[in-house]
Every structure is written in structure tokens, then in C-alpha cells.
Design a protein around this motif. Structure first.
Motif, PDB file in Angstrom:
ATOM      1  N   TRP A  42       0.844  -1.184   0.000  1.00  0.00           N
ATOM      2  CA  TRP A  42       0.000   0.000   0.000  1.00  0.00           C
ATOM      3  C   TRP A  42       0.883   1.238   0.000  1.00  0.00           C
ATOM      4  O   TRP A  42       1.902   1.288   0.695  1.00  0.00           O
ATOM      5  N   PHE A  43       0.459   2.222  -0.780  1.00  0.00           N
ATOM      6  CA  PHE A  43       1.207   3.467  -0.925  1.00  0.00           C
ATOM      7  C   PHE A  43       0.326   4.650  -0.557  1.00  0.00           C
ATOM      8  O   PHE A  43      -0.876   4.643  -0.813  1.00  0.00           O
ATOM      9  N   GLU A  44       0.962   5.640   0.021  1.00  0.00           N
ATOM     10  CA  GLU A  44       0.283   6.876   0.374  1.00  0.00           C
ATOM     11  C   GLU A  44       1.050   8.000  -0.322  1.00  0.00           C
ATOM     12  O   GLU A  44       2.133   8.394   0.116  1.00  0.00           O
ATOM     13  N   ASN A  45       0.500   8.453  -1.451  1.00  0.00           N
ATOM     14  CA  ASN A  45       1.154   9.505  -2.231  1.00  0.00           C
ATOM     15  C   ASN A  45       0.138  10.157  -3.158  1.00  0.00           C
ATOM     16  O   ASN A  45      -1.044   9.836  -3.118  1.00  0.00           O
ATOM     17  N   ASN A  46       0.588  11.035  -3.990  1.00  0.00           N
ATOM     18  CA  ASN A  46      -0.308  11.739  -4.903  1.00  0.00           C
ATOM     19  C   ASN A  46      -0.346  11.112  -6.288  1.00  0.00           C
ATOM     20  O   ASN A  46      -0.791  11.750  -7.237  1.00  0.00           O
ATOM     21  N   GLU A  47       0.140   9.895  -6.421  1.00  0.00           N
ATOM     22  CA  GLU A  47       0.140   9.218  -7.714  1.00  0.00           C
ATOM     23  C   GLU A  47      -1.055   8.271  -7.791  1.00  0.00           C
ATOM     24  O   GLU A  47      -1.482   7.716  -6.799  1.00  0.00           O
ATOM     25  N   SER A  48      -1.563   8.093  -8.976  1.00  0.00           N
ATOM     26  CA  SER A  48      -2.706   7.193  -9.131  1.00  0.00           C
ATOM     27  C   SER A  48      -2.300   5.838  -9.697  1.00  0.00           C
ATOM     28  O   SER A  48      -3.103   4.913  -9.717  1.00  0.00           O
ATOM     29  N   SER A  49      -1.073   5.710 -10.166  1.00  0.00           N
ATOM     30  CA  SER A  49      -0.635   4.440 -10.738  1.00  0.00           C
ATOM     31  C   SER A  49       0.399   3.776  -9.832  1.00  0.00           C
ATOM     32  O   SER A  49       0.998   4.407  -8.975  1.00  0.00           O
ATOM     33  N   CYS A  50       0.603   2.504 -10.061  1.00  0.00           N
ATOM     34  CA  CYS A  50       1.580   1.752  -9.275  1.00  0.00           C
ATOM     35  C   CYS A  50       2.997   2.075  -9.754  1.00  0.00           C
ATOM     36  O   CYS A  50       3.209   2.336 -10.934  1.00  0.00           O
ATOM     37  N   PRO A  51       3.954   2.029  -8.832  1.00  0.00           N
ATOM     38  CA  PRO A  51       5.338   2.308  -9.217  1.00  0.00           C
ATOM     39  C   PRO A  51       5.853   1.298 -10.243  1.00  0.00           C
ATOM     40  O   PRO A  51       5.451   0.136 -10.242  1.00  0.00           O
ATOM     41  N   SER A  52       6.740   1.751 -11.093  1.00  0.00           N
ATOM     42  CA  SER A  52       7.406   0.865 -12.050  1.00  0.00           C
ATOM     43  C   SER A  52       8.781   1.442 -12.336  1.00  0.00           C
ATOM     44  O   SER A  52       9.047   2.609 -12.071  1.00  0.00           O
ATOM     45  N   GLY A  53       9.664   0.600 -12.848  1.00  0.00           N
ATOM     46  CA  GLY A  53      10.997   1.058 -13.212  1.00  0.00           C
ATOM     47  C   GLY A  53      12.097   0.297 -12.505  1.00  0.00           C
ATOM     48  O   GLY A  53      11.860  -0.698 -11.826  1.00  0.00           O
ATOM     49  N   ASP A  54      13.324   0.787 -12.698  1.00  0.00           N
ATOM     50  CA  ASP A  54      14.522   0.150 -12.146  1.00  0.00           C
ATOM     51  C   ASP A  54      15.177   1.040 -11.105  1.00  0.00           C
ATOM     52  O   ASP A  54      15.201   2.267 -11.248  1.00  0.00           O
ATOM     53  N   TRP A  55      15.759   0.393 -10.082  1.00  0.00           N
ATOM     54  CA  TRP A  55      16.584   1.067  -9.079  1.00  0.00           C
ATOM     55  C   TRP A  55      15.875   2.245  -8.414  1.00  0.00           C
ATOM     56  O   TRP A  55      16.467   3.268  -8.136  1.00  0.00           O
ATOM     57  N   GLY A  56      14.596   2.090  -8.161  1.00  0.00           N
ATOM     58  CA  GLY A  56      13.843   3.126  -7.469  1.00  0.00           C
ATOM     59  C   GLY A  56      13.741   2.825  -5.987  1.00  0.00           C
ATOM     60  O   GLY A  56      14.316   1.862  -5.475  1.00  0.00           O
ATOM     61  N   SER A  57      13.005   3.642  -5.297  1.00  0.00           N
ATOM     62  CA  SER A  57      12.774   3.461  -3.871  1.00  0.00           C
ATOM     63  C   SER A  57      11.281   3.413  -3.610  1.00  0.00           C
ATOM     64  O   SER A  57      10.572   4.376  -3.895  1.00  0.00           O
ATOM     65  N   LEU A  58      10.815   2.304  -3.086  1.00  0.00           N
ATOM     66  CA  LEU A  58       9.407   2.203  -2.750  1.00  0.00           C
ATOM     67  C   LEU A  58       9.080   3.066  -1.540  1.00  0.00           C
ATOM     68  O   LEU A  58       7.961   3.529  -1.384  1.00  0.00           O
ATOM     69  N   VAL A  59      10.068   3.303  -0.702  1.00  0.00           N
ATOM     70  CA  VAL A  59       9.878   4.186   0.445  1.00  0.00           C
ATOM     71  C   VAL A  59       9.568   5.601  -0.035  1.00  0.00           C
ATOM     72  O   VAL A  59       8.636   6.244   0.443  1.00  0.00           O
ATOM     73  N   SER A  60      10.318   6.073  -1.029  1.00  0.00           N
ATOM     74  CA  SER A  60      10.073   7.425  -1.544  1.00  0.00           C
ATOM     75  C   SER A  60       8.748   7.513  -2.301  1.00  0.00           C
ATOM     76  O   SER A  60       8.220   8.596  -2.507  1.00  0.00           O
ATOM     77  N   LYS A  61       8.201   6.359  -2.691  1.00  0.00           N
ATOM     78  CA  LYS A  61       6.900   6.323  -3.368  1.00  0.00           C
ATOM     79  C   LYS A  61       5.748   6.266  -2.377  1.00  0.00           C
ATOM     80  O   LYS A  61       4.595   6.177  -2.755  1.00  0.00           O
ATOM     81  N   GLY A  62       6.049   6.277  -1.079  1.00  0.00           N
ATOM     82  CA  GLY A  62       5.008   6.306  -0.060  1.00  0.00           C
ATOM     83  C   GLY A  62       4.605   4.964   0.514  1.00  0.00           C
ATOM     84  O   GLY A  62       3.525   4.837   1.090  1.00  0.00           O
ATOM     85  N   LEU A  63       5.479   3.948   0.410  1.00  0.00           N
ATOM     86  CA  LEU A  63       5.163   2.628   0.969  1.00  0.00           C
ATOM     87  C   LEU A  63       4.871   2.758   2.466  1.00  0.00           C
ATOM     88  O   LEU A  63       5.658   3.322   3.206  1.00  0.00           O
ATOM     89  N   TYR A  64       3.707   2.235   2.880  1.00  0.00           N
ATOM     90  CA  TYR A  64       3.397   2.287   4.307  1.00  0.00           C
ATOM     91  C   TYR A  64       2.801   0.991   4.856  1.00  0.00           C
ATOM     92  O   TYR A  64       2.589   0.871   6.048  1.00  0.00           O
ATOM     93  N   TYR A  65       2.550  -0.005   3.997  1.00  0.00           N
ATOM     94  CA  TYR A  65       1.952  -1.247   4.482  1.00  0.00           C
ATOM     95  C   TYR A  65       2.287  -2.370   3.513  1.00  0.00           C
ATOM     96  O   TYR A  65       2.396  -2.139   2.308  1.00  0.00           O
ATOM     97  N   PHE A  66       2.433  -3.595   4.035  1.00  0.00           N
ATOM     98  CA  PHE A  66       2.880  -4.733   3.228  1.00  0.00           C
ATOM     99  C   PHE A  66       2.156  -5.978   3.686  1.00  0.00           C
ATOM    100  O   PHE A  66       1.937  -6.173   4.888  1.00  0.00           O
ATOM    101  N   SER A  67       1.798  -6.845   2.747  1.00  0.00           N
ATOM    102  CA  SER A  67       1.237  -8.152   3.123  1.00  0.00           C
ATOM    103  C   SER A  67       1.592  -9.209   2.097  1.00  0.00           C
ATOM    104  O   SER A  67       1.867  -8.901   0.937  1.00  0.00           O
ATOM    105  N   ILE A  68       1.591 -10.463   2.538  1.00  0.00           N
ATOM    106  CA  ILE A  68       1.738 -11.621   1.652  1.00  0.00           C
ATOM    107  C   ILE A  68       0.357 -12.231   1.493  1.00  0.00           C
ATOM    108  O   ILE A  68      -0.353 -12.425   2.487  1.00  0.00           O
ATOM    109  N   ASN A  69      -0.004 -12.542   0.261  1.00  0.00           N
ATOM    110  CA  ASN A  69      -1.325 -13.106  -0.014  1.00  0.00           C
ATOM    111  C   ASN A  69      -1.259 -14.626  -0.079  1.00  0.00           C
ATOM    112  O   ASN A  69      -0.319 -15.185  -0.652  1.00  0.00           O
ATOM    113  N   LYS A  70      -2.236 -15.275   0.473  1.00  0.00           N
ATOM    114  CA  LYS A  70      -2.277 -16.735   0.518  1.00  0.00           C
ATOM    115  C   LYS A  70      -2.323 -17.340  -0.876  1.00  0.00           C
ATOM    116  O   LYS A  70      -1.675 -18.321  -1.162  1.00  0.00           O
ATOM    117  N   SER A  71      -3.138 -16.782  -1.764  1.00  0.00           N
ATOM    118  CA  SER A  71      -3.202 -17.356  -3.104  1.00  0.00           C
ATOM    119  C   SER A  71      -3.067 -16.309  -4.170  1.00  0.00           C
ATOM    120  O   SER A  71      -2.960 -15.169  -3.958  1.00  0.00           O
TER     121      SER A  71
END
Length: 126
Positions: free
Chosen positions: A97-126
Motif C-alpha cells: 500500500w502506498f500513500e502519495n499523490n500518484e494514481s498508478s503503481c510504481p514501475s521502473g529500475d533502481w527506485g525506492s518504494l519508500v520514496s513512493k510512499g510505501l506504508y503497508y505490506f502483506s503476503i497473499n495466501k493465493s
């Protein structure tokens, strides 16, 4: 009459602020294809996007094992590191989950998910 107009204006402003706050939070999904650890403690990973909100990042910094100015603690990062390894090994999808002013998911190389507003993480069962 002026009181009713100011009350209506206040309610409209509140609804607008609530909508904007909700619009600033979104989630993205992907499978973990690699996990890396740098000598400075950066945990990085690559994600192959899945679903309607794909996370497509390669070699992206997720957190730092020493914590960071963004509020992530070292314990949180250690847990994310373990979870990323488990997700990669078990071939599970992760959601971030991200908290930022962007409407799309991050993409690209050598970026920082923290700078993209990462604030929550989960692993999905399926």
C-alpha cells in the motif's frame, strides 16, 4: 440563512478533503523475483506485477535495516526482509500500500518504494 450556507459550505469542504485523502492511498500487487541486501543495510527487491494494479519494479529499495527518517523501524524492515524471502520462496503474491499523490503503481529500475510512499505490506495466501 447565512448559517445554513456556511454549514453547507463546510460539509462540502469536508467531503472534498475526505475524498482527496482516500484518493492518496492505493495498493499494488506483484510476485517477488529477487531479494537483495546492500552493505549499508538497504533491502531491495524486484517485483513482477500481477492483477489489475501491477507492481513492476526491479532492484527497488523497500527499507533499511537500520530504520529510516520515513518512520520505518529496523524491526519493521527485518520483518519485511523475512517476508520478502518467504514470499519469493513460496511463490506468493505480495500487496503493498502506498500513500502519495500518484494514481498508478510504481514501475521502473533502481527506485525506492519508500520514496513512493510505501506504508503497508502483506503476503497473499493465493
Amino acid at each position: 440563512m447565512a448559517s445554513k450556507i456556511s454549514t453547507i459550505a463546510f460539509l462540502c469542504l469536508g467531503a472534498t478533503l475526505s475524498f482527496n485523502a482516500a484518493a492518496n492511498k492505493h495498493h499494488c500487487e506483484g510476485t517477488v523475483s529477487n531479494v537483495q541486501l546492500s552493505p549499508k543495510g538497504n533491502v531491495a527487491a524486484s517485483f513482477s506485477g500481477v492483477g489489475s494494479r501491477p507492481l513492476r519494479m526491479t532492484n527497488s529499495v523497500v527499507c533499511n535495516l537500520q530504520g529510516g527518517p520515513d518512520g520505518h523501524t529496523s524491526e519493521y524492515c527485518q520483518a519485511i526482509y523475512s517476508a520478502l524471502l518467504a514470499a519469493m520462496t513460496a511463490e506468493k503474491t505480495v500487496t503493498m500500500w502506498f500513500e502519495n499523490n500518484e494514481s498508478s503503481c510504481p514501475s521502473g529500475d533502481w527506485g525506492s518504494l519508500v520514496s513512493k510512499g510505501l506504508y503497508y505490506f502483506s503476503i497473499n495466501k493465493s
